[in-house]
Design a protein around this motif. Structure first.
Motif, mmCIF file in Angstrom:
data_model
loop_
_atom_site.group_PDB
_atom_site.id
_atom_site.type_symbol
_atom_site.label_atom_id
_atom_site.label_comp_id
_atom_site.label_asym_id
_atom_site.label_seq_id
_atom_site.Cartn_x
_atom_site.Cartn_y
_atom_site.Cartn_z
ATOM 1 N N ALA B 118 0.835 -1.218 0.000
ATOM 2 C CA ALA B 118 0.000 0.000 0.000
ATOM 3 C C ALA B 118 0.865 1.261 0.000
ATOM 4 N N ASP B 119 0.334 2.356 -0.539
ATOM 5 C CA ASP B 119 1.121 3.599 -0.509
ATOM 6 C C ASP B 119 0.755 4.452 0.714
ATOM 7 N N LYS B 120 1.515 5.527 0.898
ATOM 8 C CA LYS B 120 1.368 6.339 2.113
ATOM 9 C C LYS B 120 -0.037 6.935 2.242
ATOM 10 N N LYS B 121 -0.630 7.292 1.104
ATOM 11 C CA LYS B 121 -1.972 7.870 1.131
ATOM 12 C C LYS B 121 -2.988 6.872 1.660
ATOM 13 N N GLN B 122 -2.866 5.622 1.192
ATOM 14 C CA GLN B 122 -3.790 4.580 1.641
ATOM 15 C C GLN B 122 -3.624 4.326 3.134
ATOM 16 N N VAL B 123 -2.349 4.300 3.573
ATOM 17 C CA VAL B 123 -2.090 4.099 4.999
ATOM 18 C C VAL B 123 -2.742 5.231 5.786
ATOM 19 N N GLN B 124 -2.540 6.460 5.324
ATOM 20 C CA GLN B 124 -3.110 7.604 6.029
ATOM 21 C C GLN B 124 -4.645 7.516 6.075
ATOM 22 N N PHE B 125 -5.237 7.143 4.952
ATOM 23 C CA PHE B 125 -6.695 7.023 4.880
ATOM 24 C C PHE B 125 -7.205 6.023 5.918
ATOM 25 N N GLY B 132 -10.776 7.744 13.652
ATOM 26 C CA GLY B 132 -11.722 8.856 13.588
ATOM 27 C C GLY B 132 -11.054 10.222 13.541
ATOM 28 N N ILE B 133 -9.935 10.292 12.790
ATOM 29 C CA ILE B 133 -9.231 11.577 12.667
ATOM 30 C C ILE B 133 -9.845 12.343 11.496
ATOM 31 N N GLU B 134 -10.322 13.543 11.731
ATOM 32 C CA GLU B 134 -11.012 14.296 10.669
ATOM 33 C C GLU B 134 -10.033 15.068 9.779
ATOM 34 N N GLU B 135 -9.054 15.716 10.425
ATOM 35 C CA GLU B 135 -8.154 16.542 9.600
ATOM 36 C C GLU B 135 -7.124 15.673 8.866
ATOM 37 N N THR B 136 -6.616 16.194 7.732
ATOM 38 C CA THR B 136 -5.526 15.534 7.028
ATOM 39 C C THR B 136 -4.242 16.144 7.540
ATOM 40 N N HIS B 137 -3.444 15.345 8.203
ATOM 41 C CA HIS B 137 -2.207 15.906 8.764
ATOM 42 C C HIS B 137 -1.261 16.278 7.642
ATOM 43 N N GLU B 138 -0.578 17.359 7.859
ATOM 44 C CA GLU B 138 0.373 17.882 6.887
ATOM 45 C C GLU B 138 1.454 16.854 6.527
ATOM 46 N N PHE B 139 1.831 16.039 7.496
ATOM 47 C CA PHE B 139 2.934 15.100 7.276
ATOM 48 C C PHE B 139 2.469 13.651 7.377
ATOM 49 N N TYR B 140 2.915 12.841 6.406
ATOM 50 C CA TYR B 140 2.624 11.416 6.486
ATOM 51 C C TYR B 140 3.324 10.777 7.678
ATOM 52 N N ASP B 141 4.434 11.411 8.131
ATOM 53 C CA ASP B 141 5.196 10.847 9.246
ATOM 54 C C ASP B 141 4.324 10.606 10.475
ATOM 55 N N ALA B 142 3.367 11.512 10.702
ATOM 56 C CA ALA B 142 2.510 11.380 11.882
ATOM 57 C C ALA B 142 1.582 10.174 11.733
ATOM 58 N N THR B 143 0.935 10.024 10.561
ATOM 59 C CA THR B 143 0.038 8.877 10.378
ATOM 60 C C THR B 143 0.842 7.574 10.238
ATOM 61 N N ASP B 144 2.050 7.660 9.688
ATOM 62 C CA ASP B 144 2.905 6.468 9.631
ATOM 63 C C ASP B 144 3.217 5.975 11.044
ATOM 64 N N ALA B 145 3.462 6.913 11.943
ATOM 65 C CA ALA B 145 3.766 6.544 13.337
ATOM 66 C C ALA B 145 2.542 5.881 13.982
ATOM 67 N N LEU B 146 1.363 6.435 13.709
ATOM 68 C CA LEU B 146 0.129 5.815 14.232
ATOM 69 C C LEU B 146 -0.052 4.410 13.651
ATOM 70 N N ALA B 147 0.310 4.257 12.373
ATOM 71 C CA ALA B 147 0.180 2.946 11.721
ATOM 72 C C ALA B 147 1.068 1.908 12.419
ATOM 73 N N VAL B 148 2.284 2.298 12.806
ATOM 74 C CA VAL B 148 3.178 1.357 13.499
ATOM 75 C C VAL B 148 2.580 0.967 14.847
ATOM 76 N N ALA B 149 1.989 1.946 15.527
ATOM 77 C CA ALA B 149 1.363 1.655 16.824
ATOM 78 C C ALA B 149 0.204 0.669 16.648
ATOM 79 N N ILE B 150 -0.629 0.906 15.624
ATOM 80 C CA ILE B 150 -1.761 0.012 15.354
ATOM 81 C C ILE B 150 -1.257 -1.388 15.005
ATOM 82 N N CYS B 151 -0.211 -1.448 14.183
ATOM 83 C CA CYS B 151 0.381 -2.729 13.792
ATOM 84 C C CYS B 151 0.783 -3.513 15.035
ATOM 85 N N HIS B 152 1.451 -2.834 15.960
ATOM 86 C CA HIS B 152 1.897 -3.516 17.178
ATOM 87 C C HIS B 152 0.703 -3.982 18.017
ATOM 88 N N LEU B 153 -0.286 -3.131 18.153
ATOM 89 C CA LEU B 153 -1.481 -3.499 18.932
ATOM 90 C C LEU B 153 -2.197 -4.698 18.305
#
Lengths: 186, 186
Positions: B118-125, B132-153
């Motif tokens: 998957a690409d970064k946009k899909q991960v962010q989506f 339930g995040i409404e805003e689009t964060h300026e940086f993919y780095d923030a949603t990428d970090a959340l993705a790693v946390a979700i992966c671990h959980l």
């Protein structure tokens, strides 16, 4: 002026604190920080390096920290491990507002032995001679760390004795700061 | 169980804290730690990452930290910088006795989107949708970090909810600890 030299390794990290007054070099302390096991997890390894260096800095109060620059040609997996350890080492200086400066292995060897191609034994011999160290330390990492400190003390010619802030230090030595700009090994 | 995910970069470092209760994921906080300038000295950069992550950990009290594993194929100079930053990031967990675990980019993408490619946009989506995040964060780095946390959980199935010590965690997940043993990307 007092300098802590660090030779960070992912298994053994050497450190040494040297004071220079005029032309006189005085050993303050030196030693190594060993991993508990070669396969110790990297976060724990970083923590041990950081915690122990913080203790050394607290009791010996160096003005600056000097590190050997990374030799790019090693295999990438070891460069990655080593860089994590270096990150922890330089952080121990940065958290105390101590400028962190790096020197290539060649510069260090030349500063201590007069020859950029000297081997570890020669470096250890010269360091022991300069600092009046009688025992032969088990690890070259400790004398290598002292050599980096001596190299830095040799190279820095600040009329003020020490820079008063990071900002000023960076202005005075823009090419010496780790990670600011790529520098050719000399 | 609460996890801080970190996507350490030498210029931008993303972080995100997620809590899981049963099948429910809840966003605690997320953001990025930006370098003051792209050429900022590495010790200062490491210090900023370490200090800021310490603050996040202090207020959000995660049980564990998850990082993306390093992609070896990048050029060595960036791998070195990145590894220094990672050292500072994992140290911020280790200093608080928080286990630090890593996942390959593929594992993270698969955990969040179902597809390793998957690409970064899909991960962010997907991350925005799950949390339930409404805003689009300026940086993919923030949603990428959340993705790693979700992966671990997603991956951790500990009947105890959380491991009680590093020692226990290492015993239970010997293959997940950063730097302990080389692991194949899955």
């Amino acid at each position: 002026m007092r300098v802590i030299g660090v030779d960070p390794g992912s298994v053994i990290c050497g450190y040494g604190v040297v004071e220079r007054t005029g032309k006189r070099y005085q050993l303050i302390e030196y030693g190594v920080i060993k991993a508990k096991a070669a396969g110790e997890a990297l976060p724990l390894r970083c923590r041990m390096i950081y915690t122990r260096l913080q203790q050394v800095i607290e009791r010996s109060l160096p003005d600056e920290m000097a590190l050997e620059s990374l030799f790019y040609a090693k295999n990438v997996a070891s460069v990655i491990k080593l860089s994590h350890a270096r990150g922890a080492a330089m952080l121990s200086g940065a958290m105390r507002e101590i400028p962190v400066i790096e020197y290539s292995p060649k510069e260090v060897k030349r500063a201590v032995t007069g020859r950029g191609g000297a081997d570890k034994k020669q470096v250890q011999f010269m360091v022991r001679d300069m600092l009046g160290i009688e025992e032969t330390h088990e690890f070259y990492d400790a004398t290598d760390a002292l050599a980096v400190a001596i190299c830095h003390l040799n190279k820095v010619h600040s009329p003020l004795g020490r820079p008063r802030s990071w900002k000023q230090f960076i202005e005075e030595h823009p090419d010496r700061i780790v990670g600011s700009k790529p520098r050719k090994n000399s």
